[in-house]
Design a protein around this motif. Structure first.
Motif, PDB file in Angstrom:
ATOM      1  N   ARG A 263       0.814  -1.220   0.000  1.00 16.61           N
ATOM      2  CA  ARG A 263       0.000   0.000   0.000  1.00 16.61           C
ATOM      3  C   ARG A 263       0.850   1.274   0.000  1.00 16.61           C
ATOM      4  N   PRO A 264       1.806   1.461   0.952  1.00 16.09           N
ATOM      5  CA  PRO A 264       2.603   2.688   0.915  1.00 16.09           C
ATOM      6  C   PRO A 264       3.474   2.795  -0.325  1.00 16.09           C
ATOM      7  N   VAL A 265       4.002   1.669  -0.803  1.00 15.08           N
ATOM      8  CA  VAL A 265       4.828   1.709  -2.010  1.00 15.08           C
ATOM      9  C   VAL A 265       3.960   2.063  -3.208  1.00 15.08           C
ATOM     10  N   GLY A 266       2.779   1.461  -3.299  1.00  8.23           N
ATOM     11  CA  GLY A 266       1.877   1.776  -4.400  1.00  8.23           C
ATOM     12  C   GLY A 266       1.475   3.234  -4.410  1.00  8.23           C
ATOM     13  N   ALA A 267       1.194   3.787  -3.218  1.00 13.96           N
ATOM     14  CA  ALA A 267       0.835   5.209  -3.121  1.00 13.96           C
ATOM     15  C   ALA A 267       1.999   6.086  -3.549  1.00 13.96           C
ATOM     16  N   SER A 268       3.218   5.689  -3.187  1.00 15.67           N
ATOM     17  CA  SER A 268       4.396   6.464  -3.562  1.00 15.67           C
ATOM     18  C   SER A 268       4.616   6.446  -5.071  1.00 15.67           C
ATOM     19  N   VAL A 269       4.400   5.286  -5.693  1.00 16.78           N
ATOM     20  CA  VAL A 269       4.538   5.200  -7.154  1.00 16.78           C
ATOM     21  C   VAL A 269       3.509   6.099  -7.837  1.00 16.78           C
ATOM     22  N   GLN A 270       2.281   6.097  -7.344  1.00 22.22           N
ATOM     23  CA  GLN A 270       1.247   6.977  -7.899  1.00 22.22           C
ATOM     24  C   GLN A 270       1.642   8.445  -7.774  1.00 22.22           C
ATOM     25  N   GLN A 271       2.246   8.810  -6.649  1.00 21.15           N
ATOM     26  CA  GLN A 271       2.679  10.188  -6.465  1.00 21.15           C
ATOM     27  C   GLN A 271       3.824  10.541  -7.421  1.00 21.15           C
ATOM     28  N   ASP A 272       4.713   9.586  -7.656  1.00 24.42           N
ATOM     29  CA  ASP A 272       5.796   9.827  -8.609  1.00 24.42           C
ATOM     30  C   ASP A 272       5.253  10.020 -10.031  1.00 24.42           C
ATOM     31  N   LEU A 273       4.233   9.263 -10.364  1.00 24.66           N
ATOM     32  CA  LEU A 273       3.611   9.425 -11.679  1.00 24.66           C
ATOM     33  C   LEU A 273       2.939  10.794 -11.792  1.00 24.66           C
ATOM     34  N   ALA A 274       2.334  11.246 -10.687  1.00 26.00           N
ATOM     35  CA  ALA A 274       1.727  12.580 -10.676  1.00 26.00           C
ATOM     36  C   ALA A 274       2.792  13.652 -10.890  1.00 26.00           C
ATOM     37  N   LYS A 275       3.958  13.492 -10.271  1.00 22.75           N
ATOM     38  CA  LYS A 275       5.053  14.445 -10.460  1.00 22.75           C
ATOM     39  C   LYS A 275       5.509  14.467 -11.917  1.00 22.75           C
ATOM     40  N   ALA A 276       5.662  13.286 -12.493  1.00 17.90           N
ATOM     41  CA  ALA A 276       6.117  13.202 -13.882  1.00 17.90           C
ATOM     42  C   ALA A 276       5.123  13.859 -14.830  1.00 17.90           C
ATOM     43  N   ALA A 277       3.831  13.613 -14.595  1.00 22.51           N
ATOM     44  CA  ALA A 277       2.803  14.217 -15.447  1.00 22.51           C
ATOM     45  C   ALA A 277       2.796  15.738 -15.307  1.00 22.51           C
ATOM     46  N   GLY A 278       2.913  16.228 -14.074  1.00 17.02           N
ATOM     47  CA  GLY A 278       2.949  17.668 -13.856  1.00 17.02           C
ATOM     48  C   GLY A 278       4.152  18.302 -14.518  1.00 17.02           C
ATOM     49  N   LEU A 279       5.306  17.677 -14.371  1.00 22.09           N
ATOM     50  CA  LEU A 279       6.531  18.203 -14.970  1.00 22.09           C
ATOM     51  C   LEU A 279       6.406  18.268 -16.487  1.00 22.09           C
ATOM     52  N   LEU A 280       5.882  17.210 -17.087  1.00 24.59           N
ATOM     53  CA  LEU A 280       5.732  17.167 -18.544  1.00 24.59           C
ATOM     54  C   LEU A 280       4.823  18.291 -19.043  1.00 24.59           C
ATOM     55  N   LEU A 281       3.712  18.501 -18.363  1.00 27.12           N
ATOM     56  CA  LEU A 281       2.805  19.574 -18.769  1.00 27.12           C
ATOM     57  C   LEU A 281       3.436  20.952 -18.550  1.00 27.12           C
ATOM     58  N   GLY A 282       4.164  21.097 -17.459  1.00 31.04           N
ATOM     59  CA  GLY A 282       4.822  22.377 -17.205  1.00 31.04           C
ATOM     60  C   GLY A 282       5.857  22.709 -18.260  1.00 31.04           C
ATOM     61  N   LEU A 283       6.580  21.701 -18.711  1.00 33.96           N
ATOM     62  CA  LEU A 283       7.594  21.918 -19.745  1.00 33.96           C
ATOM     63  C   LEU A 283       6.971  22.310 -21.084  1.00 33.96           C
ATOM     64  N   HIS A 284       5.695  21.984 -21.259  1.00 28.90           N
ATOM     65  CA  HIS A 284       5.006  22.281 -22.518  1.00 28.90           C
ATOM     66  C   HIS A 284       3.808  23.201 -22.286  1.00 28.90           C
ATOM     67  N   GLN A 285       3.906  24.048 -21.269  1.00 27.71           N
ATOM     68  CA  GLN A 285       2.782  24.908 -20.901  1.00 27.71           C
ATOM     69  C   GLN A 285       2.366  25.869 -22.011  1.00 27.71           C
ATOM     70  N   GLN A 286       3.264  26.150 -22.962  1.00 27.02           N
ATOM     71  CA  GLN A 286       2.930  27.096 -24.030  1.00 27.02           C
ATOM     72  C   GLN A 286       1.794  26.602 -24.916  1.00 27.02           C
ATOM     73  N   TYR A 287       1.499  25.304 -24.848  1.00 21.79           N
ATOM     74  CA  TYR A 287       0.424  24.753 -25.666  1.00 21.79           C
ATOM     75  C   TYR A 287      -0.908  24.704 -24.915  1.00 21.79           C
ATOM     76  N   LEU A 288      -0.897  25.121 -23.648  1.00 18.16           N
ATOM     77  CA  LEU A 288      -2.098  25.043 -22.830  1.00 18.16           C
ATOM     78  C   LEU A 288      -2.799  26.396 -22.763  1.00 18.16           C
ATOM     79  N   PRO A 289      -4.128  26.414 -22.690  1.00 20.44           N
ATOM     80  CA  PRO A 289      -4.851  27.685 -22.549  1.00 20.44           C
ATOM     81  C   PRO A 289      -4.592  28.308 -21.185  1.00 20.44           C
ATOM     82  N   LEU A 290      -4.605  29.626 -21.118  1.00 19.44           N
ATOM     83  CA  LEU A 290      -4.278  30.346 -19.888  1.00 19.44           C
ATOM     84  C   LEU A 290      -5.157  29.944 -18.705  1.00 19.44           C
ATOM     85  N   PRO A 291      -6.474  29.822 -18.856  1.00 18.39           N
ATOM     86  CA  PRO A 291      -7.303  29.422 -17.700  1.00 18.39           C
ATOM     87  C   PRO A 291      -6.877  28.078 -17.113  1.00 18.39           C
ATOM     88  N   LEU A 292      -6.489  27.143 -17.977  1.00 16.90           N
ATOM     89  CA  LEU A 292      -6.044  25.839 -17.482  1.00 16.90           C
ATOM     90  C   LEU A 292      -4.715  25.966 -16.753  1.00 16.90           C
TER      91      LEU A 292
END
Length: 303
Positions: A263-292
């Motif tokens: 359970r704690p390891v699974g939760a940690s992996v999910q959090q790492d995936l959330a970090k990776a997804a956030g980082l990827l979107l941040g690196l490409h924020q120029q393609y996202l609409p301002l409200p988002l």
């Protein structure tokens, strides 16, 4: 004569400030130092507690607080030639913490030093692994010639637990065009000038915050935005980031199979995936609409 100024920024830190200051004033084998507290109009007893110690306490309006600008303001109040930034909820682990930080300035080419963060006992597995990955046991001297070898960690720096020569701060200052990760910004300015930054693992503080998956997603979205803004994201940093992410994932999966704590390891992996997804979107924020983008940013980078 004051040699060192310890600068602490506070806002409703009544639960932490006494522990922090007790540890600071217990430091040994260092010259004369002062403690300067810049409080952002705390509504609890932070200032009253701080005034029980021989510290200088300055107050600013809460709406005036800005991560870079307030740190620059604190530096202008300092009388010492070395500026030590310490978070109010970071507690030095030993009476040699300050000595360990300052010893590195015997090398005149060193502009700044940062120390180790150890997680609190109740920290999540994600925080334990994240801090262990970035704040290891090996002392590092970051020389500009090593930028390619260090990858994304080359510019890492944290004013939770750090010291900067005042003359180097005067030359670089914290970049006030950044709304967050001002420590990353000043580190890049220092290193790009050809000066050195040292990671000193003997200068240890206890400091960590637990985050939800959503918190981490938004935080790393901001990381991606700032990395791109500063020009840090390139082939070398991308390769080193992917390598470390792979190693961390394998470590967690191995832990899951060996100790049965799924359970704690699974939760940690999910959090790492959330970090990776956030980082990827941040690196490409120029393609996202301002409200988002406004919705995705943890620190309201976008107006």
């Amino acid at each position: 004569m004051i040699q060192t100024s310890i600068l602490v920024l506070t806002r409703n830190e009544a639960r932490n400030i006494a522990n922090c200051l007790e540890a600071v004033y217990a430091q040994k084998n260092v010259g004369a130092f002062e403690v300067v507290i810049v409080d952002s109009s705390s509504t609890d007893e932070t200032r009253e507690i701080a005034k029980k110690y021989p510290a200088r306490v300055e107050q600013i309006h809460a709406e005036e607080f800005h991560h870079a600008r307030t740190r620059n303001f604190a530096a202008t109040l300092a009388r010492g030639g070395l500026l030590v930034y310490l978070a109010a909820d970071a507690v030095p682990m030993s009476t040699e913490w300050l000595e360990a930080l300052l010893a590195n300035f015997s090398d005149s080419s060193v502009a700044a030093v940062y120390g180790r963060h150890m997680p609190k006992p109740d920290s999540t597995l994600e925080r334990q692994d994240a801090l262990d990955a970035v704040y290891g046991e090996e002392r590092l001297v970051k020389d500009p010639a090593q930028a390619r070898q260090r990858g994304y960690r080359f510019y890492h720096f944290s004013t939770v637990n750090a010291a900067i020569r005042k003359e180097d701060w005067e030359t670089t200052r914290f970049p006030e065009d950044l709304k967050c990760f001002e420590d990353l910004g000043i580190a890049k300015r220092i290193l790009d000038r050809g000066r050195k930054i040292v990671y000193e693992p003997r200068a240890v503080v206890v400091h960590s915050h637990n985050f939800t998956g959503l918190d981490l997603f938004k935080r790393y979205f901001d990381v991606g935005v700032i990395w791109k803004q500063l020009g840090i994201w390139n082939q070398q940093t991308r390769k080193s980031m992917l390598t470390d992410m792979g190693l961390l994932l394998r470590k967690k999966l191995s832990r899951m199979h060996t100790n049965g704590h799924r359970r704690p390891v699974g939760a940690s992996v999910q959090q790492d995936l959330a970090k990776a997804a956030g980082l990827l979107l941040g690196l490409h924020q120029q393609y996202l609409p301002l409200p988002l983008k406004r919705h995705l940013s943890a620190i309201r980078i976008f107006q």
